[in-house]
Design an enzyme around this catalytic site. Structure first.
Site, PDB file in Angstrom:
ATOM      1  N   GLU A   1      -6.756   4.482   7.972  1.00 10.34           N
ATOM      2  CA  GLU A   1      -6.481   5.907   7.714  1.00 10.34           C
ATOM      3  C   GLU A   1      -7.688   6.585   7.078  1.00 10.34           C
ATOM      4  OE1 GLU A   1      -2.781   5.434   5.602  1.00 10.34           O
ATOM      5  OE2 GLU A   1      -1.762   4.890   7.467  1.00 10.34           O
TER       6      GLU A   1
ATOM      7  N   SER B   1       3.133  -2.576  10.349  1.00 13.72           N
ATOM      8  CA  SER B   1       4.581  -2.512  10.593  1.00 13.72           C
ATOM      9  C   SER B   1       5.309  -3.797  10.191  1.00 13.72           C
ATOM     10  CB  SER B   1       4.851  -2.149  12.059  1.00 13.72           C
ATOM     11  OG  SER B   1       4.292  -0.885  12.360  1.00 13.72           O
TER      12      SER B   1
ATOM     13  N   HIS C   1      -9.613   1.028   4.970  1.00 14.08           N
ATOM     14  CA  HIS C   1      -8.319   1.224   5.640  1.00 14.08           C
ATOM     15  C   HIS C   1      -8.501   2.163   6.837  1.00 14.08           C
ATOM     16  CE1 HIS C   1      -4.132   2.326   6.333  1.00 14.08           C
ATOM     17  NE2 HIS C   1      -3.804   1.241   5.644  1.00 14.08           N
TER      18      HIS C   1
ATOM     19  N   GLY D   1       1.920   1.798  10.834  1.00 13.05           N
ATOM     20  CA  GLY D   1       2.843   2.925  10.728  1.00 13.05           C
ATOM     21  C   GLY D   1       3.471   3.323  12.051  1.00 13.05           C
TER      22      GLY D   1
ATOM     23  N   ASN E   1       0.868  -1.175   0.000  1.00 10.79           N
ATOM     24  CA  ASN E   1       0.000   0.000   0.000  1.00 10.79           C
ATOM     25  C   ASN E   1       0.905   1.225   0.000  1.00 10.79           C
ATOM     26  OD1 ASN E   1      -1.827   2.038   0.460  1.00 10.79           O
ATOM     27  ND2 ASN E   1      -2.205   1.506   2.606  1.00 10.79           N
ATOM     28  N   TRP E   2       0.945   1.903  -1.130  1.00  9.55           N
ATOM     29  CA  TRP E   2       1.871   3.034  -1.267  1.00  9.55           C
ATOM     30  C   TRP E   2       1.339   4.324  -0.635  1.00  9.55           C
ATOM     31  CZ3 TRP E   2       4.086   2.607  -6.978  1.00  9.55           C
ATOM     32  CH2 TRP E   2       5.081   1.625  -6.979  1.00  9.55           C
ATOM     33  N   LYS E   3       0.099   4.320  -0.193  1.00  7.04           N
ATOM     34  CA  LYS E   3      -0.489   5.524   0.416  1.00  7.04           C
ATOM     35  C   LYS E   3      -0.279   6.715  -0.529  1.00  7.04           C
ATOM     36  CE  LYS E   3       0.483   3.381   4.797  1.00  7.04           C
ATOM     37  NZ  LYS E   3       0.248   3.424   6.200  1.00  7.04           N
TER      38      LYS E   3
ATOM     39  N   GLY F   1       2.692  -1.448   4.292  1.00  6.55           N
ATOM     40  CA  GLY F   1       2.613  -0.020   4.006  1.00  6.55           C
ATOM     41  C   GLY F   1       4.000   0.563   3.786  1.00  6.55           C
ATOM     42  N   GLY F   2       4.558   1.147   4.835  1.00  2.00           N
ATOM     43  CA  GLY F   2       5.848   1.834   4.749  1.00  2.00           C
ATOM     44  C   GLY F   2       6.938   1.020   4.069  1.00  2.00           C
TER      45      GLY F   2
HETATM   46  C1  PEP Z   1      -0.945  -0.083   5.814  1.00  8.33           C
HETATM   47  O1  PEP Z   1      -0.913   1.062   5.428  1.00  8.33           O
HETATM   48  O2  PEP Z   1      -1.853  -0.840   5.442  1.00  8.33           O
HETATM   49  C2  PEP Z   1       0.106  -0.582   6.730  1.00  8.33           C
HETATM   50  C3  PEP Z   1       0.024  -1.797   7.205  1.00  8.33           C
HETATM   51  O3  PEP Z   1       1.114   0.306   7.009  1.00  8.33           O
HETATM   52  P1  PEP Z   1       2.531  -0.028   7.733  1.00  8.33           P
HETATM   53  O4  PEP Z   1       3.066  -1.283   7.108  1.00  8.33           O
HETATM   54  O5  PEP Z   1       3.387   1.164   7.429  1.00  8.33           O
HETATM   55  O6  PEP Z   1       2.258  -0.205   9.192  1.00  8.33           O
END
Ligand code: PEP
Length: 257
Positions: free
Chosen positions: A99, A215, A97, A175, A12-14, A236-237
């Site tokens: 966010e 994470s 999601h 995150g 997930n590049w956000k 994500g990150g």
């Molecule tokens: C996400 O955005 O779905 C996610 C799991 O982020 P991260 O891996 O950065 O915690």
């Protein structure tokens, strides 16, 4: 899980990456993962879907979106419809999601309408569910997951659920660097499967992929995948950096070849 599907590694590049950055990443990732049997999904920004999908053609990478509107079309300034995503080359969409729930006040009813719209138009869905830290501490995880799943899947048929992946994303782990341990995630995925079993037949439920997000990094990815009820990862990150994401995808490369 007795799923026939291979392990899913979704990124997930956000709100990151321009089109040039996206295309360059996908070209290089495609070369690196050629022999893997993992299913690699990348949810890119709206603007990058078309060039990313073109670059991903013929590779093992599927391109998707991170959001959409529930209406088929209409006067909704700034919104994007499912059929526009498909037209641009998206194969799936992330819905629910945390966010979006937190910063854009999306509730389960709205998410449910989006889920139904996406499936109706032919997009696969990654549906995110998960509890907050205070809810986990108050031992309300099961109740929260039950409420979210029942509401978000209301009216989703036995046939349509086959095109849906559940992403368990505890809000406190996204995150933050605070990942839920593999045994905790495994236990929670079993709870999710039990909840699904109250809504759908056993045969269908055992085929639904449940992936974990929160994470995930190369150092902890393998522990999750080794659990029987963790069918993949939503990253994500760590999906933004090519070498880091490749290390997560490549675990599957070694496991499956
Ligand atoms: C996400 O955005 O779905 C996610 C799991 O982020 P991260 O891996 O950065 O915690």
């Amino acid at each position: 899980m007795e799923s026939e599907a291979s392990v899913i590694i979704a990124g997930n590049w956000k709100m990151y990456k321009t089109n040039i950055e996206a295309v360059d990443f996908i070209r290089k990732l495609g070369e690196k993962i050629a022999p893997t049997k993992a299913q690699v999904l990348l949810a890119v920004p709206f603007t990058a879907i078309a060039p990313a999908a073109k670059e991903a053609e013929g590779s093992l990478i599927e391109i998707g979106a991170q959001n959409m509107n529930d209406a088929s079309e209409g006067a909704f300034t700034g919104e994007v419809a499912a059929k526009m995503l498909i037209d641009a080359g998206a194969k799936f969409v992330i819905l629910g999601h945390s966010e979006r729930r937190r910063y854009f006040n999306e509730d389960d009813a709205f998410i449910n309408r989006k889920v139904k719209r996406a499936l109706k138009e032919g997009l696969k869905v990654i549906l995110c569910v998960g509890e907050s830290l205070s809810e986990r501490e108050a031992e309300k995880t099961e109740e929260i997951l039950q409420n979210q799943l029942k509401a978000c899947l209301d009216g989703v048929s036995e046939n349509d659920i086959k095109h849906l992946i559940i992403a368990y994303e505890p809000v406190w782990a996204i995150g933050t660097g605070l990942n839920a341990t593999a045994p905790v995630v495994e236990e929670t995925h079993l709870v999710i499967r039990q909840i699904l079993a109250t809504l759908y037949s056993e045969e269908v439920v055992k085929k639904v992929s449940i992936i974990y997000g929160g994470s995930v990094k190369p150092a902890n990815a393998q522990a999750y995948i080794d659990e029987p009820n963790i069918d993949g990862l939503l990253v994500g990150g760590a999906s933004l950096d090519l070498d880091t994401f490749d290390q997560i995808v490549n675990y599957q490369h070694h496991a499956n070849t």
